[in-house]
Design a protein around this motif. Structure first.
Motif, short mmCIF file in Angstrom:
data_model
loop_
_atom_site.label_atom_id
_atom_site.label_comp_id
_atom_site.label_asym_id
_atom_site.label_seq_id
_atom_site.Cartn_x
_atom_site.Cartn_y
_atom_site.Cartn_z
N UNK A 68 55.59 -34.02 41.40
CA UNK A 68 55.19 -35.37 41.80
C UNK A 68 53.69 -35.51 42.03
N UNK A 69 52.92 -34.45 41.80
CA UNK A 69 51.47 -34.49 41.99
C UNK A 69 50.78 -34.27 40.66
N UNK A 70 49.79 -35.11 40.34
CA UNK A 70 49.13 -35.05 39.03
C UNK A 70 47.62 -35.17 39.15
N UNK A 71 46.88 -34.48 38.28
CA UNK A 71 45.43 -34.73 38.21
C UNK A 71 45.18 -36.00 37.40
N UNK A 72 44.08 -36.66 37.68
CA UNK A 72 43.76 -37.90 36.95
C UNK A 72 42.25 -37.96 36.73
N UNK A 73 41.86 -38.09 35.46
CA UNK A 73 40.43 -38.15 35.11
C UNK A 73 40.00 -39.55 34.68
N UNK A 74 40.74 -40.56 35.08
CA UNK A 74 40.53 -41.93 34.62
C UNK A 74 39.09 -42.41 34.87
N UNK A 75 38.47 -41.95 35.95
CA UNK A 75 37.12 -42.44 36.27
C UNK A 75 36.03 -41.79 35.41
N UNK A 76 36.37 -40.74 34.69
CA UNK A 76 35.36 -40.06 33.86
C UNK A 76 34.83 -41.00 32.77
N UNK A 77 35.67 -41.92 32.33
CA UNK A 77 35.28 -42.81 31.23
C UNK A 77 34.72 -44.16 31.73
N UNK A 78 34.67 -44.35 33.04
CA UNK A 78 34.18 -45.61 33.59
C UNK A 78 32.69 -45.51 33.93
N UNK A 79 32.02 -46.66 33.92
CA UNK A 79 30.59 -46.74 34.22
C UNK A 79 30.32 -46.19 35.63
N UNK A 80 29.21 -45.43 35.75
CA UNK A 80 28.86 -44.83 37.04
C UNK A 80 27.63 -45.50 37.64
#
Length: 192
Positions: A68-80
């Motif tokens: 039930x626990x997952x890594x998420x890299x969704x913010x890597x592709x968003x503007x910083x």
């Protein structure tokens, strides 16, 4: 599916993060918790961070044995620098079938009113708040808010900052990290 989003730099992820996340997913209506690895927080200096993908690898290693626990890299592709509202908007567009909620410590709730578009976040998302060790009761303007849920979770006073300092000082921190994460840090000579 109801997804709890646990944002952090996870520099490194430690047993405190896992304990809180596992407790929340097992004792609430959340189906999964995604550890959203943030490339750069608007409130933190980037210089102390390991590479984004190294931190993501540690989160992957820490969570791979938990369904039930997952890594998420969704913010890597968003503007910083990125803001939570932008991530939530992007996730809603990408996964319209999911309902996303935020997970935060009660210390972060105190400054939540300073977040970009915090009213919009509260309109569209629930917030699950876990306890932190504080002097007395933490009063906030969000007390008794219908979208904010205080979760009785173990109080974990373990920080990534403390772990990095201990490693730099040459002291053992093995019990504070998931075994695979400790091995990765040790092999890569991180934080020394």
């Amino acid at each position: 599916m109801k997804i709890g989003l646990y944002f952090g730099t996870f520099n490194p992820i430690h047993v405190g993060h896992l304990t809180i996340a596992n407790h929340l997913v097992e004792n609430s209506d959340l189906d999964q918790i995604w550890f959203v690895v943030t490339p750069q927080s608007p409130f933190k200096k980037k210089s102390s961070l390991l590479d984004d993908h190294q931190r993501l690898e540690m989160v992957y290693l820490a969570t791979k044995d938990y369904d039930k626990l997952r890594p998420c890299d969704i913010e890597f592709s968003l503007k910083q620098p990125n803001y939570t509202i932008d991530t939530l908007t992007y996730l809603f567009e990408k996964y319209p079938e999911h309902k996303f909620c935020l997970i935060m410590g009660e210390d972060n709730l105190k400054s939540f009113h300073k977040w970009k578009n915090y009213q919009q976040i509260l309109e569209n998302h629930s917030i699950y708040v876990y306890p932190r060790l504080t002097e007395g009761k933490l009063e906030t303007q969000f007390e008794n808010h219908p979208k904010i849920f205080n979760i009785s979770a173990p109080i974990m006073e373990l920080s990534s900052t403390f772990i990095r300092k201990e490693i730099k000082a040459g002291r053992s921190i093995k019990p504070m990290l998931p075994d695979k994460v400790w091995k990765y840090i040790d092999e890569m000579n991180f934080y020394k």
